[in-house]
Design an enzyme around this catalytic site. Structure first.
Site, PDB file in Angstrom:
ATOM      1  N   GLY A  10     -26.561 -14.891  21.110  1.00 24.83           N
ATOM      2  CA  GLY A  10     -26.285 -13.449  21.016  1.00 24.83           C
ATOM      3  C   GLY A  10     -26.918 -12.868  19.766  1.00 24.83           C
ATOM      4  N   ARG A  72     -30.036 -16.963  25.863  1.00 31.41           N
ATOM      5  CA  ARG A  72     -29.092 -18.087  25.784  1.00 31.41           C
ATOM      6  C   ARG A  72     -29.626 -19.286  26.573  1.00 31.41           C
ATOM      7  NH1 ARG A  72     -24.389 -16.417  23.233  1.00 31.41           N
ATOM      8  NH2 ARG A  72     -23.863 -14.221  23.485  1.00 31.41           N
ATOM      9  N   ASP A 103     -23.911 -22.153  17.073  1.00 31.41           N
ATOM     10  CA  ASP A 103     -23.801 -23.592  17.362  1.00 31.41           C
ATOM     11  C   ASP A 103     -24.617 -24.007  18.585  1.00 31.41           C
ATOM     12  OD1 ASP A 103     -22.016 -22.151  18.877  1.00 31.41           O
ATOM     13  OD2 ASP A 103     -20.466 -23.696  18.880  1.00 31.41           O
ATOM     14  N   THR A 125     -24.125 -15.990  13.520  1.00 36.06           N
ATOM     15  CA  THR A 125     -23.288 -15.572  14.640  1.00 36.06           C
ATOM     16  C   THR A 125     -22.214 -14.659  14.094  1.00 36.06           C
ATOM     17  OG1 THR A 125     -21.568 -16.169  16.226  1.00 36.06           O
ATOM     18  CG2 THR A 125     -21.992 -17.786  14.516  1.00 36.06           C
ATOM     19  N   ASP A 127     -19.508 -14.379  15.223  1.00 34.01           N
ATOM     20  CA  ASP A 127     -18.226 -15.082  15.346  1.00 34.01           C
ATOM     21  C   ASP A 127     -17.874 -15.857  14.069  1.00 34.01           C
ATOM     22  OD1 ASP A 127     -18.151 -14.135  17.906  1.00 34.01           O
ATOM     23  OD2 ASP A 127     -18.620 -16.034  18.871  1.00 34.01           O
ATOM     24  N   ASP A 129     -18.424 -18.921  13.169  1.00 29.79           N
ATOM     25  CA  ASP A 129     -17.709 -20.178  13.426  1.00 29.79           C
ATOM     26  C   ASP A 129     -18.582 -21.430  13.361  1.00 29.79           C
ATOM     27  OD1 ASP A 129     -19.141 -19.677  15.708  1.00 29.79           O
ATOM     28  OD2 ASP A 129     -17.466 -19.839  17.100  1.00 29.79           O
ATOM     29  N   MET A 169     -14.786  -9.282  19.629  1.00 30.18           N
ATOM     30  CA  MET A 169     -15.387 -10.545  20.047  1.00 30.18           C
ATOM     31  C   MET A 169     -14.787 -11.703  19.270  1.00 30.18           C
ATOM     32  SD  MET A 169     -19.349  -9.836  20.949  1.00 30.18           S
ATOM     33  CE  MET A 169     -19.802  -8.908  22.418  1.00 30.18           C
ATOM     34  N   ARG A 171     -14.948 -15.897  20.611  1.00 34.70           N
ATOM     35  CA  ARG A 171     -14.661 -16.768  21.754  1.00 34.70           C
ATOM     36  C   ARG A 171     -13.693 -17.886  21.374  1.00 34.70           C
ATOM     37  NH1 ARG A 171     -16.791 -18.357  26.376  1.00 34.70           N
ATOM     38  NH2 ARG A 171     -18.212 -16.599  26.300  1.00 34.70           N
ATOM     39  N   GLU A 222     -11.214 -11.661  21.955  1.00 39.50           N
ATOM     40  CA  GLU A 222     -11.448 -11.845  23.399  1.00 39.50           C
ATOM     41  C   GLU A 222     -10.965 -13.221  23.879  1.00 39.50           C
ATOM     42  OE1 GLU A 222     -15.710 -11.823  24.074  1.00 39.50           O
ATOM     43  OE2 GLU A 222     -16.004 -13.330  22.514  1.00 39.50           O
ATOM     44  N   ARG A 267      -2.860   2.251  24.782  1.00 37.82           N
ATOM     45  CA  ARG A 267      -4.246   2.376  25.262  1.00 37.82           C
ATOM     46  C   ARG A 267      -5.063   1.219  24.703  1.00 37.82           C
ATOM     47  NH1 ARG A 267      -4.808   7.822  26.991  1.00 37.82           N
ATOM     48  NH2 ARG A 267      -2.810   8.109  27.997  1.00 37.82           N
ATOM     49  N   HIS A 273     -20.200  -4.837  22.472  1.00 37.19           N
ATOM     50  CA  HIS A 273     -21.495  -5.071  21.805  1.00 37.19           C
ATOM     51  C   HIS A 273     -21.772  -4.117  20.651  1.00 37.19           C
ATOM     52  CE1 HIS A 273     -21.771  -7.168  25.633  1.00 37.19           C
ATOM     53  NE2 HIS A 273     -22.512  -8.025  24.960  1.00 37.19           N
ATOM     54  N   LEU A 274     -20.917  -3.103  20.479  1.00 37.33           N
ATOM     55  CA  LEU A 274     -21.066  -2.258  19.274  1.00 37.33           C
ATOM     56  C   LEU A 274     -21.017  -3.133  18.021  1.00 37.33           C
ATOM     57  CD1 LEU A 274     -18.729   0.828  19.803  1.00 37.33           C
ATOM     58  CD2 LEU A 274     -21.196   0.849  19.416  1.00 37.33           C
ATOM     59  N   GLN A 275     -20.229  -4.215  18.116  1.00 37.52           N
ATOM     60  CA  GLN A 275     -20.060  -5.119  16.965  1.00 37.52           C
ATOM     61  C   GLN A 275     -21.337  -5.875  16.630  1.00 37.52           C
ATOM     62  OE1 GLN A 275     -15.921  -7.252  17.604  1.00 37.52           O
ATOM     63  NE2 GLN A 275     -16.732  -6.517  19.536  1.00 37.52           N
ATOM     64  N   ARG A 276     -22.261  -5.907  17.579  1.00 37.98           N
ATOM     65  CA  ARG A 276     -23.496  -6.663  17.337  1.00 37.98           C
ATOM     66  C   ARG A 276     -24.676  -5.742  17.049  1.00 37.98           C
ATOM     67  NH1 ARG A 276     -23.048 -11.087  21.929  1.00 37.98           N
ATOM     68  NH2 ARG A 276     -25.059 -10.255  22.540  1.00 37.98           N
TER      69      ARG A 276
HETATM   70  O1  F6P Z   1     -22.477 -14.234  19.916  1.00 37.43           O
HETATM   71  C1  F6P Z   1     -21.235 -14.747  20.327  1.00 37.43           C
HETATM   72  C2  F6P Z   1     -20.492 -13.699  21.061  1.00 37.43           C
HETATM   73  O2  F6P Z   1     -20.411 -12.650  20.193  1.00 37.43           O
HETATM   74  C3  F6P Z   1     -19.122 -14.119  21.587  1.00 37.43           C
HETATM   75  O3  F6P Z   1     -18.054 -13.767  20.753  1.00 37.43           O
HETATM   76  C4  F6P Z   1     -19.044 -13.404  22.917  1.00 37.43           C
HETATM   77  O4  F6P Z   1     -18.236 -14.123  23.812  1.00 37.43           O
HETATM   78  C5  F6P Z   1     -20.446 -13.380  23.371  1.00 37.43           C
HETATM   79  O5  F6P Z   1     -21.220 -13.280  22.208  1.00 37.43           O
HETATM   80  C6  F6P Z   1     -20.775 -12.291  24.346  1.00 37.43           C
HETATM   81  O6  F6P Z   1     -22.157 -12.196  24.458  1.00 37.43           O
HETATM   82  P1  F6P Z   1     -22.982 -11.620  25.682  1.00 37.43           P
HETATM   83  O7  F6P Z   1     -22.289 -10.411  26.156  1.00 37.43           O
HETATM   84  O8  F6P Z   1     -24.318 -11.337  25.090  1.00 37.43           O
HETATM   85  O9  F6P Z   1     -23.029 -12.688  26.724  1.00 37.43           O
END
Ligand code: F6P
Length: 342
Positions: A10, A72, A103, A125, A127, A129, A169, A171, A222, A267, A273-276
């Site tokens: 990601g 990926r 990872d 990442t 995440d 992690d 996000m 995982r 998530e 609510r 994906h704003l976080q990315r």
């Molecule tokens: O990059 C890891 C991550 O941010 C995870 O937390 C999340 O599950 C995943 O990407 C979602 O990515 P995509 O929507 O690109 O499959």
């Protein structure tokens, strides 16, 4: 000397800063730099590779995304693909490869190193992690986005006297939820590492109302483990074989259950994906620059099979095998710290 560089998994803010650092350091040594497109996909078939120059990596430090593209694609899934990556490594006369990724991407780099190919890693990442490093590129930018979103959600939650559930996000690890929640003043945080009882959340929310707090913000990873919420069945996986957690919609499930049990209007906001996206923070720009430069220096020293990690304020070499051995889980102390403010 010719080195390759790729970004896999990601995307997140800071990847371009890392590519720039790798390229600029390598060019300063008089080396050729090959930019591999779209992660490991760019090392399959004929290989999708183009030269990187001082000009091509100019003006990208502050940009989100990755100029190399990402995917990926996981060659570890098929022995033939690992062979193809190895063949392309030699065919393109690469003498080293810097893999910038989490990872999954780094486990391919470790697998290639085990086959005798000179690889080095850079951890990224959102995440956060990857083992062996205190911070991964992209995490600081992601939690800054989360904190900003929580600030905004606070005002509307307060105005409408609502419970707002914010899904972020994460995982396998709850770094984004805990650090984002701490920075944004969350009233409850749910993460994958610690099981949350919905009964406990309900009691807490009712207690807050009794104390005159007529709105609440709840941050949910998530991948959070939640007891008392009906789980959806998940089937779809991404190219790396991970279940698509966005389809789990745990935020929505938690919100519905809270409203049902408390009667409080609830609510959900999924930050997704704003976080990315967006520009990397200062922290990520500097981290990416330090780690990218260190990775090239490991190549120069012939120190392959390592990742440049940040421990304390020092950049240190971490074995790729150690880096991918297990997910780095949330610091229990930070989780408990967040709970003080519920
Ligand atoms: O990059 C890891 C991550 O941010 C995870 O937390 C999340 O599950 C995943 O990407 C979602 O990515 P995509 O929507 O690109 O499959």
């Amino acid at each position: 000397m010719k080195i390759g560089v790729l970004t896999g998994g990601g995307d997140c803010p800071g990847l371009n800063a890392a590519i720039r650092a790798v390229a600029r350091r390598a060019l300063s040594y008089g080396w050729d730099v090959a930019g591999i497109q779209n992660g490991w996909a760019g090392m399959l078939d004929g290989g999708t590779i183009r030269p990187l120059t001082a000009e091509s990596v100019s003006g990208i430090l502050h940009l989100g995304g990755t100029m190399l593209g990402t995917s990926r694609t996981n060659p570890l899934k098929r022995e033939d693909d690992m062979e193809m990556v190895s063949d392309n490594f030699r065919r393109h006369k690469l003498e080293a490869l810097v893999a910038i990724g989490g990872d999954d991407t780094l486990s391919v780099a470790a697998g290639l190193f085990d086959r005798g190919l000179p690889t080095v890693g850079v951890p990224k990442t959102m995440d956060n992690d990857v083992s062996g490093t205190d911070y991964c590129i992209g995490f600081n930018s992601a939690v800054s986005t989360v904190a900003d979103a929580l600030d905004k959600l606070h005002t509307t939650a307060s105005a409408h006297h609502r419970v707002l559930v914010v899904e972020v996000m994460g995982r396998d690890a709850g770094w984004v939820a805990v650090v984002g929640g701490l920075a944004g003043g969350a009233d409850y945080v749910m993460i994958p590492e610690e099981e949350t009882e919905l009964d406990d959340v309900v009691l807490h929310l009712e207690g807050r109302r009794q104390r005159g707090k007529d709105f609440s913000i709840i941050v949910v990873s998530e991948g959070a483990k939640v007891r008392g919420a009906m789980e959806r069945e998940l089937h779809e996986v991404d190219a790396f074989g991970h279940v698509r957690l966005d389809q789990r919609a745990i935020g929505e499930t938690v919100a519905r259950e809270i409203q049902r049990r408390t009667g409080f209007e609830t609510r959900v906001t999924v930050l997704g994906h704003l976080q990315r996206g967006g520009s990397p923070t200062v922290f990520d720009r500097v981290l990416a620059t330090r780690l990218g430069v260190a990775a090239v220096d490991y190549v120069k020293e012939g120190r392959f099979g390592y990742m440049a990690g940040l421990q304390g304020d020092q950049v240190v070499p971490v074995s790729l095998r150690v880096a991918v051995s297990a997910n780095r889980v949330v610091d229990k102390g930070l989780y408990e710290l967040a709970r003080i403010f519920y």
